[in-house]
Design an enzyme around this catalytic site. Structure first.
Site, short mmCIF file in Angstrom:
data_model
loop_
_atom_site.label_atom_id
_atom_site.label_comp_id
_atom_site.label_asym_id
_atom_site.label_seq_id
_atom_site.Cartn_x
_atom_site.Cartn_y
_atom_site.Cartn_z
N TYR A 62 0.85 -1.21 0.00
CA TYR A 62 0.00 0.00 0.00
C TYR A 62 0.88 1.24 0.00
O TYR A 62 1.06 1.89 1.04
CB TYR A 62 -0.90 0.02 1.24
CG TYR A 62 -1.55 -1.31 1.56
CD1 TYR A 62 -2.59 -1.82 0.80
CD2 TYR A 62 -1.11 -2.06 2.66
CE1 TYR A 62 -3.18 -3.04 1.09
CE2 TYR A 62 -1.69 -3.28 2.97
CZ TYR A 62 -2.72 -3.76 2.18
OH TYR A 62 -3.30 -4.97 2.48
N TRP A 110 -3.55 6.09 3.13
CA TRP A 110 -4.90 5.58 3.40
C TRP A 110 -5.51 6.32 4.59
O TRP A 110 -4.79 6.67 5.54
CB TRP A 110 -4.85 4.08 3.74
CG TRP A 110 -5.22 3.20 2.59
CD1 TRP A 110 -6.42 2.59 2.38
CD2 TRP A 110 -4.40 2.84 1.46
NE1 TRP A 110 -6.39 1.88 1.20
CE2 TRP A 110 -5.18 2.02 0.62
CE3 TRP A 110 -3.10 3.14 1.08
CZ2 TRP A 110 -4.69 1.49 -0.57
CZ3 TRP A 110 -2.61 2.62 -0.10
CH2 TRP A 110 -3.40 1.81 -0.92
N SER A 111 -6.82 6.50 4.52
CA SER A 111 -7.50 7.37 5.48
C SER A 111 -7.43 6.87 6.94
O SER A 111 -6.89 7.55 7.81
CB SER A 111 -8.95 7.55 5.05
OG SER A 111 -9.70 8.16 6.04
N TRP A 112 -8.01 5.69 7.21
CA TRP A 112 -8.03 5.33 8.63
C TRP A 112 -6.66 4.87 9.10
O TRP A 112 -6.34 4.97 10.29
CB TRP A 112 -9.18 4.42 9.00
CG TRP A 112 -9.15 2.94 8.70
CD1 TRP A 112 -8.53 2.31 7.69
CD2 TRP A 112 -9.83 1.92 9.46
NE1 TRP A 112 -8.78 0.96 7.74
CE2 TRP A 112 -9.58 0.69 8.81
CE3 TRP A 112 -10.64 1.91 10.60
CZ2 TRP A 112 -10.10 -0.52 9.29
CZ3 TRP A 112 -11.15 0.71 11.07
CH2 TRP A 112 -10.89 -0.49 10.43
N ASP A 113 -5.80 4.42 8.16
CA ASP A 113 -4.42 4.11 8.55
C ASP A 113 -3.75 5.37 9.10
O ASP A 113 -3.07 5.34 10.13
CB ASP A 113 -3.61 3.62 7.35
CG ASP A 113 -4.13 2.31 6.78
OD1 ASP A 113 -5.26 2.30 6.26
OD2 ASP A 113 -3.43 1.29 6.87
N GLY A 157 -13.30 -0.91 5.88
CA GLY A 157 -11.94 -1.20 6.32
C GLY A 157 -11.71 -2.69 6.53
O GLY A 157 -10.58 -3.13 6.64
N ASP A 177 -12.41 -5.37 4.43
CA ASP A 177 -12.86 -5.57 3.06
C ASP A 177 -13.61 -6.86 2.75
O ASP A 177 -14.67 -6.84 2.16
CB ASP A 177 -11.64 -5.51 2.12
CG ASP A 177 -10.78 -4.29 2.39
OD1 ASP A 177 -11.21 -3.38 3.11
OD2 ASP A 177 -9.65 -4.25 1.87
N ARG A 192 -5.44 -13.41 0.61
CA ARG A 192 -6.05 -12.16 0.14
C ARG A 192 -7.48 -12.42 -0.34
O ARG A 192 -7.89 -13.56 -0.52
CB ARG A 192 -5.22 -11.59 -1.02
CG ARG A 192 -3.82 -11.14 -0.65
CD ARG A 192 -3.78 -9.78 0.01
NE ARG A 192 -4.53 -8.76 -0.72
CZ ARG A 192 -4.72 -7.52 -0.27
NH1 ARG A 192 -4.21 -7.14 0.89
NH2 ARG A 192 -5.42 -6.65 -0.97
N TYR A 208 -7.00 -12.81 5.43
CA TYR A 208 -7.29 -11.38 5.59
C TYR A 208 -8.30 -11.10 6.71
O TYR A 208 -7.99 -11.37 7.86
CB TYR A 208 -7.78 -10.88 4.22
CG TYR A 208 -7.32 -9.51 3.83
CD1 TYR A 208 -6.06 -9.02 4.15
CD2 TYR A 208 -8.16 -8.67 3.11
CE1 TYR A 208 -5.68 -7.76 3.76
CE2 TYR A 208 -7.77 -7.41 2.71
CZ TYR A 208 -6.53 -6.95 3.04
OH TYR A 208 -6.16 -5.70 2.65
N GLU A 221 1.13 -7.00 9.28
CA GLU A 221 -0.18 -6.41 8.98
C GLU A 221 -1.28 -7.14 9.76
O GLU A 221 -2.16 -6.53 10.35
CB GLU A 221 -0.41 -6.53 7.47
CG GLU A 221 -1.68 -5.90 6.95
CD GLU A 221 -1.84 -6.12 5.44
OE1 GLU A 221 -0.98 -6.79 4.83
OE2 GLU A 221 -2.83 -5.62 4.89
C1 9WN Z 1 -8.25 -1.39 0.06
C2 9WN Z 1 -4.38 0.02 3.84
C3 9WN Z 1 -5.73 -0.67 3.67
C4 9WN Z 1 -6.55 -0.67 4.97
C5 9WN Z 1 -7.77 -1.57 4.88
C6 9WN Z 1 -7.32 -2.95 4.41
C7 9WN Z 1 -6.58 -2.84 3.08
C8 9WN Z 1 -7.05 -2.04 0.77
C9 9WN Z 1 -6.57 -3.24 -0.03
O1 9WN Z 1 -5.46 -1.99 3.22
O2 9WN Z 1 -7.50 -2.39 2.09
O3 9WN Z 1 -8.59 -0.20 0.71
O4 9WN Z 1 -5.95 -3.02 -1.07
O5 9WN Z 1 -6.80 -4.40 0.39
O6 9WN Z 1 -8.39 -3.82 4.32
O7 9WN Z 1 -8.41 -1.64 6.13
O8 9WN Z 1 -6.96 0.62 5.28
O9 9WN Z 1 -3.71 -0.54 4.93
#
Ligand code: 9WN
Length: 451
Positions: free
Chosen positions: A41, A45-48, A179, A181, A216, A372, A416
Site C-alpha cells: 500500500y 490511506w485514510s483510517w491508517d 476497512g 474488506d 487475500r 485477511y 499487517e
Molecule cells: C483497500 C491500507 C488498507 C486498509 C484496509 C485494508 C486494506 C485495501 C486493499 O489496506 O485495504 O482499501 O488493497 O486491500 O483492508 O483496512 O486501510 O492498509
C-alpha cells in the site's frame, strides 16, 4: 511461521519492541504521510493515517499533525475524506486499483490530488484528540484548532449525504469503506453484486504479487469490488439517488460506532478551543440510540450490519459486532451482552488470552485463519475493542487484550495481521498501524492484573 508468546518478557524486550515500531514508522514515512506498507500500500490511506498519527504522537508529534493535515488537504468539497490519496510520485501500477481507475479528477468537488471516491471509518477526530492529549502545548492546540472545521465537515458529509434511510446512521457503499474488506459480514450483500471472476484477466492485481493469494480476497471478490466502484464512479461519486440501484448499501456497526464516537470527541475538542460542544453531544446521543435501535440484535446479543437492500440484519458474527463498545453512552444491557460475546468461544477475550482476538467468529464454518479479514487478528480492531472495554469498566479484560496484542508483535514483528491460532505474522511485514498502535499500547500503564 513463528508462534507468538502469550507473555512478553522484561523491560529490555519492551525497549526493543519500541525501537522496532519507531523504525517501522520511520521507514514508511513519505515527506508528509506514512504509507501503510512500502510494498502493498504505497499511497496514503485514510483510517491508517488516523491510527498512525496516534502512534506518531508518542515519538514524532510534529509528524502526527502532518499526517492528519496532509490527509485532510485531500478532503472533497462535500466534506468526504477519501480512503486513498494517491502519491503522484509513485510509478503507474504501484497499486491496484490506481488513480486511472478512480478518475477522481473528473468528479465534481474533488481535490487537486488524485484520490479514491470512497471513505473509511471516521476515527480521525479520535486520533487528533489523542495526539493532542499525548503532546499538549501551543503547537498541538493550533493544529487541533485548524483541523476542527475539517473534522466537522467530515461528519456533516456522512450525516447529510450518507444517511440514506433518514434513520441517523451512515450507509457504506463499498466493502472497502468498512476497512474490513472481505469480512464474512459482506458475503450476503456481495453475492447480489453481478460480476464474473474472469473480468480480472483484463487487470493485473498488485496485492497478489506481494502477498500470498491464499491470504487475500479472491478474484471474484475483486471483480465485485470493481463493479461497485464502476457504479459509483459513473454517477460521479454523487450520493443523490444511491438508494435506487447502487449495488452495495449497508449500515456497518464499526463505521457507525466510529461516527458516534467522533461526535463525543468533537464535543471535547470544541470545549477546548472555545466552540460549542452542545450540538456534538446531541449528535452523539442520537447516533448511539440509532446504533442500538438499528443494529443490535437482542436474539444474538451482538451488533450486526444491516443490509439496506433487504432491510435485514446480516447474521454473520464478526468482530465488527463488538465495535459499538467504543461508544461511551452505550446502554448497560448492550454493553453486558457484548462483553458476553467478546468472552465467548467465538472471540476468546479473557484476562489471560489463550489466542489472539480473531476478526471472525472462530467457531463459524467459514472461519479462515489465513485469509485477511475472515479470521486473522488485526491490531487496530483489538485496540478499539480494548478502548471499549476500558470505557465500560472491564480493566482486566482490557489488560488481557493488551498483553495479547503486545505478544503478537513480540513474537512476529510489525506484521499487517496475525494467524489467529499461532500468532504467526501474515501480510506486510512492516505495517504502519501495527507499529503505531503498539507504541500506544506500550506507553500506557498496564491495567491492574488481578490474575
Ligand atoms: C483497500 C491500507 C488498507 C486498509 C484496509 C485494508 C486494506 C485495501 C486493499 O489496506 O485495504 O482499501 O488493497 O486491500 O483492508 O483496512 O486501510 O492498509
Amino acid at each position: 511461521m513463528t508462534a507468538a508468546p502469550t507473555r512478553t518478557g522484561g523491560p529490555a524486550d519492551l525497549a526493543g519492541l519500541r525501537r522496532l515500531a519507531v523504525a517501522t514508522l520511520d521507514t514508511n514515512w513519505e515527506y508528509d504521510h506514512t504509507v501503510p506498507s512500502r510494498t502493498l500500500y504505497p499511497h496514503q490511506w485514510s483510517w491508517d493515517s488516523a491510527f498512525i498519527a496516534i502512534g506518531l504522537a508518542h515519538v514524532r508529534p510534529e509528524r502526527a499533525w502532518r499526517e492528519l493535515t496532509s490527509l485532510f488537504r485531500a478532503q472533497w468539497a462535500d466534506g468526504r475524506v477519501p480512503h486513498i490519496v494517491f502519491n503522484p510520485a509513485m510509478r503507474v501500477g504501484a497499486y491496484f486499483p490506481g488513480p486511472e481507475l478512480w478518475a477522481s479528477a473528473s468528479a465534481e468537488g474533488a481535490p487537486a490530488a488524485d484520490t479514491s471516491g470512497l471513505v473509511q471509518p471516521p476515527v480521525h477526530a479520535l486520533a487528533a484528540w489523542l495526539a493532542y492529549r499525548r503532546a499538549p502545548g501551543p503547537a498541538g492546540l493550533e493544529a487541533l484548532r485548524r483541523l476542527y472545521p475539517a473534522l466537522v465537515a467530515q461528519q456533516r458529509y456522512l450525516a447529510d449525504r450518507r444517511d440514506l434511510t433518514g434513520n441517523g446512521l451512515v450507509c457504506i457503499v463499498h466493502p472497502w469503506e468498512s476497512g474490513l474488506d472481505n469480512s464474512p459480514a459482506w458475503d450476503a450483500p456481495m453475492a447480489a453484486v453481478p460480476a464474473e471472476a474472469a473480468v480480472m484477466r483484463a487487470y493485473r492485481r498488485h496485492d497478489t504479487a506481494h502477498a500470498d493469494a491464499a491470504h487475500r480476497p479472491t478474484d471474484l471478490d475483486y471483480a465485485r469490488y470493481l463493479a461497485i466502484v464502476a457504479s459509483y464512479r459513473e454517477r460521479g461519486y454523487s450520493d443523490r439517488g444511491l438508494a435506487d440501484g447502487h449495488p452495495f448499501l449497508v449500515e456497518c456497526p464499526l463505521f457507525n460506532a466510529a461516527f458516534g464516537l467522533a461526535e463525543h470527541v468533537l464535543a471535547r475538542i470544541a470545549a477546548l478551543i472555545g466552540a460549542d460542544p452542545g450540538p456534538h453531544r446531541a449528535s452523539a446521543a442520537r447516533i448511539t440510540e440509532a446504533v442500538g435501535r438499528r443494529l443490535y440484535d437482542p436474539a444474538t446479543g451482538t451488533f450486526s450490519p444491516r443490509d439496506l437492500r433487504t432491510d435485514r440484519l446480516i447474521p454473520a458474527r464478526t468482530v465488527l459486532g463488538l465495535a459499538p463498545l467504543i461508544l461511551p453512552d452505550l446502554p448497560t444491557r448492550q454493553v453486558d451482552a457484548l462483553v458476553v460475546e467478546a468472552r465467548s468461544a467465538r472471540f476468546g477475550v479473557a484476562r489471560r488470552m489463550e489466542r489472539p482476538l480473531p476478526s471472525h467468529d472462530r467457531t463459524a464454518p467459514d472461519f479462515e485463519p489465513l485469509r485477511y479479514w475472515r479470521g486473522p487478528s488485526w491490531l487496530n480492531v483489538g485496540w478499539l475493542v480494548r478502548r471499549g472495554l476500558l470505557a465500560h469498566g472491564h480493566p482486566e479484560l482490557a489488560a488481557g487484550l493488551r498483553q495479547s496484542m503486545i505478544g503478537l508483535v513480540a513474537g512476529a514483528g510489525c506484521h499487517e495481521y496475525f494467524h489467529p491460532d499461532t500468532g504467526g505474522g501474515l501480510g506486510s511485514p512492516a505495517f504502519g498501524w501495527t507499529a503505531a498502535l503498539l507504541l500506544d499500547l506500550l506507553a500506557e500503564e498496564p491495567e491492574p492484573d488481578r490474575g
